[in-house]
Design a protein around this motif. Structure first.
Motif, short mmCIF file in Angstrom:
data_model
loop_
_atom_site.label_atom_id
_atom_site.label_comp_id
_atom_site.label_asym_id
_atom_site.label_seq_id
_atom_site.Cartn_x
_atom_site.Cartn_y
_atom_site.Cartn_z
N ARG A 230 0.88 -1.18 0.00
CA ARG A 230 0.00 0.00 0.00
C ARG A 230 0.91 1.22 0.00
N SER A 231 0.36 2.36 -0.38
CA SER A 231 1.20 3.56 -0.49
C SER A 231 1.65 4.04 0.90
N LYS A 232 2.66 4.89 0.89
CA LYS A 232 3.14 5.45 2.15
C LYS A 232 2.02 6.24 2.84
N LYS A 233 1.21 6.91 2.02
CA LYS A 233 0.06 7.67 2.55
C LYS A 233 -0.88 6.75 3.31
N SER A 234 -1.15 5.58 2.73
CA SER A 234 -2.04 4.62 3.39
C SER A 234 -1.45 4.18 4.73
N TYR A 235 -0.15 3.85 4.70
CA TYR A 235 0.49 3.41 5.96
C TYR A 235 0.47 4.53 7.01
N GLN A 236 0.65 5.78 6.52
CA GLN A 236 0.59 6.90 7.47
C GLN A 236 -0.80 6.98 8.12
N LYS A 237 -1.85 6.73 7.30
CA LYS A 237 -3.21 6.73 7.85
C LYS A 237 -3.36 5.64 8.93
N PHE A 238 -2.76 4.47 8.65
CA PHE A 238 -2.86 3.38 9.63
C PHE A 238 -2.14 3.76 10.93
N TYR A 239 -1.00 4.43 10.78
CA TYR A 239 -0.25 4.87 11.97
C TYR A 239 -1.08 5.88 12.76
N ASP A 240 -1.65 6.85 12.02
CA ASP A 240 -2.44 7.88 12.69
C ASP A 240 -3.67 7.29 13.38
N ALA A 241 -4.15 6.17 12.84
CA ALA A 241 -5.32 5.52 13.45
C ALA A 241 -4.94 4.73 14.70
N GLY A 242 -3.63 4.56 14.93
CA GLY A 242 -3.20 3.87 16.15
C GLY A 242 -2.39 2.60 15.92
N ALA A 243 -2.19 2.21 14.66
CA ALA A 243 -1.30 1.05 14.43
C ALA A 243 0.12 1.50 14.72
N ARG A 244 0.94 0.62 15.25
CA ARG A 244 2.32 1.00 15.57
C ARG A 244 3.35 0.01 15.02
N ALA A 245 2.90 -1.05 14.39
CA ALA A 245 3.88 -2.03 13.90
C ALA A 245 3.42 -2.58 12.56
N VAL A 246 4.40 -2.94 11.74
CA VAL A 246 4.08 -3.60 10.47
C VAL A 246 4.88 -4.89 10.36
N LEU A 247 4.28 -5.86 9.72
CA LEU A 247 4.97 -7.10 9.40
C LEU A 247 5.03 -7.20 7.89
N ILE A 248 6.22 -6.94 7.34
CA ILE A 248 6.41 -7.01 5.89
C ILE A 248 7.74 -7.71 5.64
N ARG A 249 7.68 -8.94 5.20
CA ARG A 249 8.94 -9.62 4.88
C ARG A 249 9.43 -9.17 3.51
#
Ligand code: 5AD
Ligand code: SF4
Length: 429
Positions: A230-249
Protein backbone atom coordinates in the motif's frame (compact mmCIF):
# COMPACT_ATOMS: atom_id res chain seq x y z
CA UNK A 1 -2.37 -12.23 26.39
CA UNK A 2 -3.52 -13.46 29.78
CA UNK A 3 0.12 -14.27 30.27
CA UNK A 4 0.86 -10.56 30.84
CA UNK A 5 2.34 -8.53 33.67
CA UNK A 6 1.56 -4.88 34.30
CA UNK A 7 4.40 -2.52 35.16
CA UNK A 8 4.65 0.79 37.02
CA UNK A 9 5.89 3.90 35.22
CA UNK A 10 8.87 5.28 37.13
CA UNK A 11 9.86 8.10 34.79
CA UNK A 12 9.04 9.59 31.39
CA UNK A 13 11.32 11.58 29.15
CA UNK A 14 10.52 12.64 25.58
CA UNK A 15 7.81 10.01 25.04
CA UNK A 16 9.94 7.21 26.44
CA UNK A 17 8.75 5.76 29.72
CA UNK A 18 10.78 3.63 32.11
CA UNK A 19 8.61 0.84 33.49
CA UNK A 20 9.34 -1.23 36.57
CA UNK A 21 8.49 -4.94 36.73
CA UNK A 22 9.34 -6.27 40.20
CA UNK A 23 12.54 -4.23 40.30
CA UNK A 24 13.52 -4.89 36.67
CA UNK A 25 13.14 -1.92 34.32
CA UNK A 26 12.25 -1.79 30.63
CA UNK A 27 11.70 1.19 28.34
CA UNK A 28 8.57 1.74 26.24
CA UNK A 29 7.25 4.42 23.91
CA UNK A 30 4.52 6.51 25.50
CA UNK A 31 3.06 8.16 22.41
CA UNK A 32 0.04 5.91 21.92
CA UNK A 33 -1.16 6.03 25.51
CA UNK A 34 0.34 8.72 27.73
CA UNK A 35 0.57 7.71 31.38
CA UNK A 36 1.68 9.75 34.39
CA UNK A 37 4.64 8.72 36.52
CA UNK A 38 3.35 6.27 39.17
CA UNK A 39 0.59 4.83 36.96
CA UNK A 40 0.34 1.16 36.04
CA UNK A 41 0.43 0.12 32.40
CA UNK A 42 0.64 -2.78 30.00
CA UNK A 43 3.34 -2.49 27.36
CA UNK A 44 3.63 -4.56 24.18
CA UNK A 45 6.40 -4.56 21.61
CA UNK A 46 7.96 -1.53 23.29
CA UNK A 47 4.74 0.54 23.32
CA UNK A 48 2.52 1.39 26.25
CA UNK A 49 -0.86 0.14 25.09
CA UNK A 50 -3.11 0.41 28.13
CA UNK A 51 -3.45 2.02 31.56
CA UNK A 52 -4.64 -0.11 34.48
CA UNK A 53 -6.19 1.17 37.71
CA UNK A 54 -3.77 0.81 40.62
CA UNK A 55 -6.07 -1.51 42.59
CA UNK A 56 -6.39 -3.93 39.70
CA UNK A 57 -2.68 -3.79 38.90
CA UNK A 58 -1.54 -4.48 42.46
CA UNK A 59 -3.89 -7.47 42.63
CA UNK A 60 -2.44 -8.91 39.42
CA UNK A 61 1.12 -8.19 40.55
CA UNK A 62 0.50 -9.89 43.90
CA UNK A 63 -0.70 -12.98 42.05
CA UNK A 64 2.37 -12.93 39.79
CA UNK A 65 5.07 -12.14 42.34
CA UNK A 66 6.17 -15.61 43.36
CA UNK A 67 5.83 -17.01 39.84
CA UNK A 68 7.84 -14.11 38.40
CA UNK A 69 10.92 -14.85 40.49
CA UNK A 70 10.51 -18.57 39.97
CA UNK A 71 10.44 -18.08 36.17
CA UNK A 72 13.51 -15.88 36.29
CA UNK A 73 15.50 -18.49 38.17
CA UNK A 74 14.29 -21.21 35.87
CA UNK A 75 15.37 -19.29 32.73
CA UNK A 76 18.72 -18.52 34.29
CA UNK A 77 19.30 -22.18 35.07
CA UNK A 78 18.34 -23.22 31.53
CA UNK A 79 20.31 -20.55 29.67
CA UNK A 80 23.68 -22.13 30.42
CA UNK A 81 26.47 -22.96 28.01
CA UNK A 82 27.86 -26.44 28.54
CA UNK A 83 31.26 -27.82 27.55
CA UNK A 84 31.42 -28.83 23.90
CA UNK A 85 34.29 -30.27 21.96
CA UNK A 86 34.64 -27.85 19.03
CA UNK A 87 37.53 -26.58 16.96
CA UNK A 88 39.51 -23.58 18.20
CA UNK A 89 38.49 -21.62 15.12
CA UNK A 90 34.75 -22.18 15.77
CA UNK A 91 35.16 -21.26 19.44
CA UNK A 92 36.88 -17.98 18.49
CA UNK A 93 33.96 -16.97 16.25
CA UNK A 94 31.38 -17.91 18.90
CA UNK A 95 33.24 -15.98 21.59
CA UNK A 96 33.56 -12.96 19.33
CA UNK A 97 29.82 -13.11 18.56
CA UNK A 98 28.89 -13.36 22.21
CA UNK A 99 31.17 -10.49 23.19
CA UNK A 100 30.69 -8.00 20.36
CA UNK A 101 27.95 -9.19 17.96
CA UNK A 102 30.27 -7.78 15.31
CA UNK A 103 30.63 -10.83 13.12
CA UNK A 104 31.80 -10.55 9.54
CA UNK A 105 29.61 -12.10 6.87
CA UNK A 106 32.18 -14.90 6.41
CA UNK A 107 32.07 -15.71 10.11
CA UNK A 108 28.26 -15.74 10.08
CA UNK A 109 28.35 -18.09 7.07
CA UNK A 110 30.74 -20.38 8.95
CA UNK A 111 28.22 -20.62 11.83
CA UNK A 112 25.33 -21.19 9.47
CA UNK A 113 27.14 -23.94 7.58
CA UNK A 114 28.05 -26.09 10.52
CA UNK A 115 26.59 -29.59 10.66
CA UNK A 116 28.76 -30.81 13.52
CA UNK A 117 26.56 -31.79 16.46
CA UNK A 118 28.87 -30.29 19.10
CA UNK A 119 29.18 -27.02 17.17
CA UNK A 120 25.41 -26.88 16.75
CA UNK A 121 24.84 -27.30 20.47
CA UNK A 122 27.35 -24.56 21.26
CA UNK A 123 25.75 -22.22 18.71
CA UNK A 124 22.19 -22.73 20.04
CA UNK A 125 23.22 -22.49 23.68
CA UNK A 126 25.24 -19.33 23.06
CA UNK A 127 22.30 -17.70 21.28
CA UNK A 128 20.01 -18.66 24.16
CA UNK A 129 22.50 -17.32 26.69
CA UNK A 130 22.88 -14.00 24.81
CA UNK A 131 19.07 -13.68 24.70
CA UNK A 132 18.91 -14.27 28.44
CA UNK A 133 21.84 -11.93 29.18
CA UNK A 134 20.46 -8.96 27.22
CA UNK A 135 16.69 -9.34 27.48
CA UNK A 136 16.13 -11.57 30.48
CA UNK A 137 13.20 -13.95 30.35
CA UNK A 138 10.76 -11.52 28.69
CA UNK A 139 8.73 -13.04 25.88
CA UNK A 140 5.98 -11.48 23.81
CA UNK A 141 2.90 -13.29 22.52
CA UNK A 142 0.71 -11.68 19.89
CA UNK A 143 -2.60 -12.79 18.42
CA UNK A 144 -2.86 -13.01 14.65
CA UNK A 145 -6.13 -12.43 12.80
CA UNK A 146 -6.05 -13.64 9.19
CA UNK A 147 -8.96 -11.58 7.95
CA UNK A 148 -8.96 -12.29 4.19
CA UNK A 149 -7.38 -14.95 1.99
CA UNK A 150 -8.01 -13.07 -1.25
CA UNK A 151 -4.82 -12.01 -2.97
CA UNK A 152 -4.05 -10.23 -6.21
CA UNK A 153 -0.43 -11.45 -6.21
CA UNK A 154 1.01 -14.70 -7.47
CA UNK A 155 4.08 -15.45 -5.32
CA UNK A 156 5.26 -18.87 -6.51
CA UNK A 157 5.52 -20.32 -2.99
CA UNK A 158 2.15 -19.31 -1.56
CA UNK A 159 -1.15 -21.17 -1.53
CA UNK A 160 -3.10 -17.88 -1.49
CA UNK A 161 -1.69 -16.85 -4.90
CA UNK A 162 -4.39 -15.63 -7.25
CA UNK A 163 -3.86 -18.49 -9.72
CA UNK A 164 -4.80 -21.07 -7.13
CA UNK A 165 -8.39 -21.87 -8.03
CA UNK A 166 -8.57 -24.82 -5.62
CA UNK A 167 -8.99 -22.53 -2.65
CA UNK A 168 -12.29 -21.32 -1.25
CA UNK A 169 -11.84 -17.61 -0.56
CA UNK A 170 -13.24 -15.60 2.38
CA UNK A 171 -13.32 -12.08 3.71
CA UNK A 172 -14.19 -11.08 7.27
CA UNK A 173 -16.26 -7.93 7.71
CA UNK A 174 -14.73 -5.07 9.72
CA UNK A 175 -17.23 -5.86 12.50
CA UNK A 176 -16.16 -9.51 12.54
CA UNK A 177 -12.48 -8.54 12.78
CA UNK A 178 -13.14 -6.13 15.64
CA UNK A 179 -15.30 -8.70 17.45
CA UNK A 180 -12.58 -11.35 17.22
CA UNK A 181 -10.05 -8.94 18.72
CA UNK A 182 -12.46 -7.87 21.47
CA UNK A 183 -13.27 -11.44 22.40
CA UNK A 184 -9.59 -12.44 22.43
CA UNK A 185 -8.87 -9.46 24.68
CA UNK A 186 -11.76 -10.03 27.08
CA UNK A 187 -11.68 -13.82 27.33
CA UNK A 188 -8.00 -14.55 26.88
CA UNK A 189 -6.25 -11.27 27.70
CA UNK A 190 -4.45 -10.70 24.37
CA UNK A 191 -2.78 -7.29 24.19
CA UNK A 192 -1.38 -7.26 20.66
CA UNK A 193 -2.89 -8.22 17.32
CA UNK A 194 -1.45 -8.75 13.89
CA UNK A 195 -4.04 -8.00 11.20
CA UNK A 196 -2.98 -10.07 8.22
CA UNK A 197 -4.46 -10.68 4.77
CA UNK A 198 -3.46 -11.37 1.21
CA UNK A 199 -3.11 -8.30 -0.97
CA UNK A 200 -6.79 -7.47 -1.04
CA UNK A 201 -7.98 -4.12 -2.34
CA UNK A 202 -11.53 -4.87 -1.25
CA UNK A 203 -10.52 -3.29 2.08
CA UNK A 204 -10.20 0.44 1.51
CA UNK A 205 -7.83 2.46 3.69
CA UNK A 206 -10.88 3.88 5.47
CA UNK A 207 -12.17 0.42 6.32
CA UNK A 208 -8.81 -0.58 7.77
CA UNK A 209 -8.48 2.73 9.62
CA UNK A 210 -11.82 2.04 11.31
CA UNK A 211 -10.75 -1.49 12.30
CA UNK A 212 -7.39 -0.29 13.65
CA UNK A 213 -8.94 2.57 15.65
CA UNK A 214 -11.61 0.38 17.20
CA UNK A 215 -9.20 -2.41 18.13
CA UNK A 216 -6.63 -0.01 19.52
CA UNK A 217 -9.10 1.92 21.65
CA UNK A 218 -11.57 -0.80 22.65
CA UNK A 219 -8.96 -3.49 23.34
CA UNK A 220 -6.07 -1.28 24.49
CA UNK A 221 -3.87 -3.39 22.23
CA UNK A 222 -0.85 -2.96 20.01
CA UNK A 223 -1.95 -3.24 16.38
CA UNK A 224 0.37 -4.69 13.74
CA UNK A 225 -0.62 -4.44 10.09
CA UNK A 226 0.42 -7.07 7.60
CA UNK A 227 -1.41 -6.17 4.41
CA UNK A 228 1.43 -5.82 1.92
CA UNK A 229 1.75 -3.32 -0.82
CA UNK A 230 0.00 0.00 0.00
CA UNK A 231 1.20 3.56 -0.49
CA UNK A 232 3.14 5.45 2.15
CA UNK A 233 0.06 7.67 2.55
CA UNK A 234 -2.04 4.62 3.39
CA UNK A 235 0.49 3.41 5.96
CA UNK A 236 0.59 6.90 7.47
CA UNK A 237 -3.21 6.73 7.85
CA UNK A 238 -2.86 3.38 9.63
CA UNK A 239 -0.25 4.87 11.97
CA UNK A 240 -2.44 7.88 12.69
CA UNK A 241 -5.32 5.52 13.45
CA UNK A 242 -3.20 3.87 16.15
CA UNK A 243 -1.30 1.05 14.43
CA UNK A 244 2.32 1.00 15.57
CA UNK A 245 3.88 -2.03 13.90
CA UNK A 246 4.08 -3.60 10.47
CA UNK A 247 4.97 -7.10 9.40
CA UNK A 248 6.41 -7.01 5.89
CA UNK A 249 8.94 -9.62 4.88
CA UNK A 250 11.28 -8.88 2.00
CA UNK A 251 11.31 -12.69 1.41
CA UNK A 252 14.84 -12.72 -0.08
CA UNK A 253 17.56 -10.08 -0.33
CA UNK A 254 18.95 -11.74 -3.46
CA UNK A 255 17.31 -10.00 -6.44
CA UNK A 256 17.64 -13.16 -8.57
CA UNK A 257 15.93 -15.39 -6.02
CA UNK A 258 13.34 -12.67 -5.41
CA UNK A 259 12.44 -12.29 -9.09
CA UNK A 260 12.43 -16.05 -9.58
CA UNK A 261 9.48 -16.38 -7.17
CA UNK A 262 7.75 -13.03 -7.76
CA UNK A 263 6.67 -12.15 -11.27
CA UNK A 264 4.61 -9.16 -10.24
CA UNK A 265 6.82 -7.10 -7.93
CA UNK A 266 10.48 -6.21 -7.53
CA UNK A 267 12.73 -6.47 -4.52
CA UNK A 268 13.27 -2.72 -4.77
CA UNK A 269 9.54 -2.05 -4.38
CA UNK A 270 9.37 -4.39 -1.42
CA UNK A 271 12.30 -2.70 0.30
CA UNK A 272 10.78 0.71 -0.38
CA UNK A 273 7.65 -0.39 1.52
CA UNK A 274 9.78 -1.28 4.53
CA UNK A 275 11.72 1.99 4.31
CA UNK A 276 8.43 3.93 4.16
CA UNK A 277 7.24 2.18 7.30
CA UNK A 278 10.53 2.96 9.02
CA UNK A 279 10.19 6.67 8.10
CA UNK A 280 6.68 6.73 9.58
CA UNK A 281 8.27 5.26 12.78
CA UNK A 282 6.49 1.94 12.77
CA UNK A 283 8.06 -0.96 14.62
CA UNK A 284 9.27 -3.17 11.79
CA UNK A 285 9.03 -6.93 11.67
CA UNK A 286 10.69 -8.34 8.60
CA UNK A 287 12.81 -11.18 7.30
CA UNK A 288 12.93 -13.86 4.67
CA UNK A 289 11.89 -17.35 3.72
CA UNK A 290 14.43 -20.04 4.46
CA UNK A 291 14.68 -22.68 1.75
CA UNK A 292 13.68 -20.86 -1.43
CA UNK A 293 15.06 -22.43 -4.64
CA UNK A 294 18.80 -21.84 -5.17
CA UNK A 295 19.20 -20.11 -1.82
CA UNK A 296 22.60 -20.62 -0.17
CA UNK A 297 23.82 -20.00 3.37
CA UNK A 298 25.53 -16.89 1.97
CA UNK A 299 22.10 -15.61 0.86
CA UNK A 300 20.62 -16.19 4.31
CA UNK A 301 23.48 -14.26 5.90
CA UNK A 302 22.80 -11.39 3.46
CA UNK A 303 19.13 -11.57 4.55
CA UNK A 304 20.13 -11.32 8.21
CA UNK A 305 22.48 -8.39 7.62
CA UNK A 306 19.84 -6.60 5.56
CA UNK A 307 17.25 -7.11 8.30
CA UNK A 308 19.59 -5.48 10.79
CA UNK A 309 20.38 -2.60 8.38
CA UNK A 310 16.70 -1.87 7.82
CA UNK A 311 16.35 -0.80 11.45
CA UNK A 312 14.21 -3.82 12.22
CA UNK A 313 13.12 -4.52 15.78
CA UNK A 314 11.60 -7.89 15.04
CA UNK A 315 13.07 -10.70 12.93
CA UNK A 316 10.59 -12.93 11.11
CA UNK A 317 12.49 -15.81 9.49
CA UNK A 318 10.68 -19.03 8.82
CA UNK A 319 10.97 -22.13 6.65
CA UNK A 320 9.49 -22.27 3.18
CA UNK A 321 6.99 -25.15 3.10
CA UNK A 322 5.90 -26.42 -0.33
CA UNK A 323 2.23 -26.06 -1.17
CA UNK A 324 0.81 -28.60 -3.66
CA UNK A 325 -1.17 -25.99 -5.61
CA UNK A 326 1.82 -23.78 -6.42
CA UNK A 327 4.69 -23.87 -8.93
CA UNK A 328 7.04 -24.80 -6.04
CA UNK A 329 5.04 -27.90 -5.09
CA UNK A 330 8.03 -30.20 -5.69
CA UNK A 331 10.67 -28.07 -4.02
CA UNK A 332 11.99 -29.59 -0.79
CA UNK A 333 11.64 -27.88 2.57
CA UNK A 334 14.69 -26.77 4.54
CA UNK A 335 16.09 -28.78 7.44
CA UNK A 336 15.11 -27.96 11.01
CA UNK A 337 18.76 -27.27 11.81
CA UNK A 338 19.06 -24.65 9.09
CA UNK A 339 16.05 -22.76 10.49
CA UNK A 340 17.34 -22.96 14.07
CA UNK A 341 20.82 -21.89 12.97
CA UNK A 342 19.30 -18.85 11.23
CA UNK A 343 17.47 -17.84 14.43
CA UNK A 344 20.62 -18.36 16.50
CA UNK A 345 22.83 -16.31 14.16
CA UNK A 346 20.13 -13.58 14.10
CA UNK A 347 20.35 -13.46 17.90
CA UNK A 348 24.14 -13.23 17.84
CA UNK A 349 24.06 -10.43 15.24
CA UNK A 350 21.32 -8.49 17.04
CA UNK A 351 21.25 -9.38 20.75
CA UNK A 352 18.35 -7.07 21.64
CA UNK A 353 16.04 -8.04 18.79
CA UNK A 354 12.63 -9.57 19.11
CA UNK A 355 13.02 -12.85 17.26
CA UNK A 356 9.82 -14.48 16.18
CA UNK A 357 9.14 -18.19 16.18
CA UNK A 358 6.92 -18.69 13.15
CA UNK A 359 3.99 -21.08 12.82
CA UNK A 360 5.84 -22.46 9.79
CA UNK A 361 8.63 -23.65 12.12
CA UNK A 362 6.05 -25.38 14.30
CA UNK A 363 4.58 -26.92 11.16
CA UNK A 364 8.01 -28.14 10.04
CA UNK A 365 8.36 -30.07 13.33
CA UNK A 366 5.95 -30.13 16.30
CA UNK A 367 8.85 -29.33 18.65
CA UNK A 368 9.70 -26.26 16.54
CA UNK A 369 8.27 -23.70 18.95
CA UNK A 370 10.24 -24.96 21.94
CA UNK A 371 13.44 -25.46 19.96
CA UNK A 372 13.17 -21.99 18.45
CA UNK A 373 12.70 -20.46 21.89
CA UNK A 374 15.89 -22.10 23.17
CA UNK A 375 17.91 -21.13 20.09
CA UNK A 376 17.54 -17.35 20.37
CA UNK A 377 13.80 -16.77 19.87
CA UNK A 378 11.65 -14.71 22.24
CA UNK A 379 8.46 -13.83 20.45
CA UNK A 380 5.40 -15.86 19.45
CA UNK A 381 2.12 -15.52 17.64
CA UNK A 382 -1.08 -17.41 18.39
CA UNK A 383 -3.69 -17.68 15.67
CA UNK A 384 -7.00 -16.22 16.89
CA UNK A 385 -8.72 -16.35 13.48
CA UNK A 386 -12.19 -17.99 13.73
CA UNK A 387 -11.97 -21.75 13.21
CA UNK A 388 -13.98 -21.78 9.97
CA UNK A 389 -11.58 -19.35 8.27
CA UNK A 390 -8.31 -20.57 9.77
CA UNK A 391 -8.02 -23.61 7.54
CA UNK A 392 -8.73 -21.54 4.43
CA UNK A 393 -5.73 -19.31 5.12
CA UNK A 394 -3.51 -21.99 3.68
CA UNK A 395 -0.31 -20.24 2.65
CA UNK A 396 1.26 -23.70 3.13
CA UNK A 397 -0.39 -27.04 3.92
CA UNK A 398 -1.11 -28.58 7.35
CA UNK A 399 -0.44 -25.34 9.21
CA UNK A 400 0.26 -26.10 12.89
CA UNK A 401 -2.56 -25.20 15.27
CA UNK A 402 -5.24 -25.06 12.55
CA UNK A 403 -7.37 -27.66 14.29
CA UNK A 404 -6.78 -26.37 17.83
CA UNK A 405 -9.33 -24.26 19.61
CA UNK A 406 -7.85 -20.90 20.59
CA UNK A 407 -8.16 -21.66 24.31
CA UNK A 408 -6.20 -24.86 23.80
CA UNK A 409 -3.46 -23.01 21.89
CA UNK A 410 -3.22 -20.41 24.66
CA UNK A 411 -3.02 -23.09 27.37
CA UNK A 412 -0.30 -25.06 25.65
CA UNK A 413 1.72 -21.91 24.89
CA UNK A 414 1.48 -20.70 28.48
CA UNK A 415 2.61 -24.13 29.75
CA UNK A 416 5.52 -24.12 27.33
CA UNK A 417 6.60 -20.61 28.36
CA UNK A 418 6.34 -21.54 32.03
CA UNK A 419 8.42 -24.66 31.50
CA UNK A 420 11.12 -22.54 29.85
CA UNK A 421 11.04 -19.88 32.55
CA UNK A 422 9.78 -17.15 30.23
CA UNK A 423 7.70 -14.28 31.61
CA UNK A 424 5.27 -12.04 29.77
CA UNK A 425 7.04 -8.79 30.63
CA UNK A 426 7.43 -6.51 27.65
CA UNK A 427 10.69 -6.74 25.75
CA UNK A 428 10.94 -2.96 25.68
CA UNK A 429 12.53 -0.66 23.12
N1 5AD B 1 5.85 -21.49 3.27
C1 5AD B 1 6.21 -20.67 4.29
N2 5AD B 1 5.86 -19.39 4.38
C2 5AD B 1 5.09 -18.88 3.40
N3 5AD B 1 4.60 -17.65 3.19
C3 5AD B 1 3.90 -17.67 2.05
N4 5AD B 1 3.92 -18.89 1.50
C4 5AD B 1 4.67 -19.67 2.30
C5 5AD B 1 5.08 -21.03 2.27
N5 5AD B 1 4.73 -21.84 1.28
C6 5AD B 1 4.90 -16.52 4.06
C7 5AD B 1 5.54 -15.37 3.28
C8 5AD B 1 4.69 -14.18 3.64
C9 5AD B 1 3.95 -14.64 4.85
C10 5AD B 1 2.64 -13.96 5.06
O1 5AD B 1 3.71 -16.01 4.60
O2 5AD B 1 6.88 -15.20 3.69
O3 5AD B 1 5.46 -13.03 3.92
FE1 SF4 C 1 -0.37 -13.00 -1.63
FE2 SF4 C 1 1.30 -12.69 0.44
FE3 SF4 C 1 0.76 -15.11 -0.54
FE4 SF4 C 1 2.24 -13.44 -1.96
S1 SF4 C 1 2.78 -14.33 0.08
S2 SF4 C 1 0.55 -14.67 -2.74
S3 SF4 C 1 1.30 -11.48 -1.46
S4 SF4 C 1 -0.69 -13.76 0.45
Amino acid sequence: MCYAIPGKVVSIEKDIAVIDYFGETKKARADLVTPQVGEYVYAQGGFIVNLIPEKEATKILEAWKEMFFHLKQSDEAQAKIREHRVSKEFKIIINKAAQTSNLTKDEAVRLLKTTDSEELKLLFETANQVRHRDLGNACCVHGIIEFSNHCTKSCSYCGLRNQNTNLQRYRMTPEQIINVAEKATQDLGFKAFVLQSGEDEFYSDDMLVKVIKEIQTKCGALVFVSVGNRSKKSYQKFYDAGARAVLIRFESSNPKIYSNVHNDSSLEERLQLIKNAEEISFLIATGSLIGLPNQTEEDIVEDLFLTRELGTEMYSFGPFLPHPDTPLANQSKPSLDLVLKTLAVARLLDPEAKILITTALETLVPEGKRLGLISGGNSLMINVTPQSYKELYSIYPNKAGTKDEIEQAVDSTVSLLKSLGRAPTDLGV
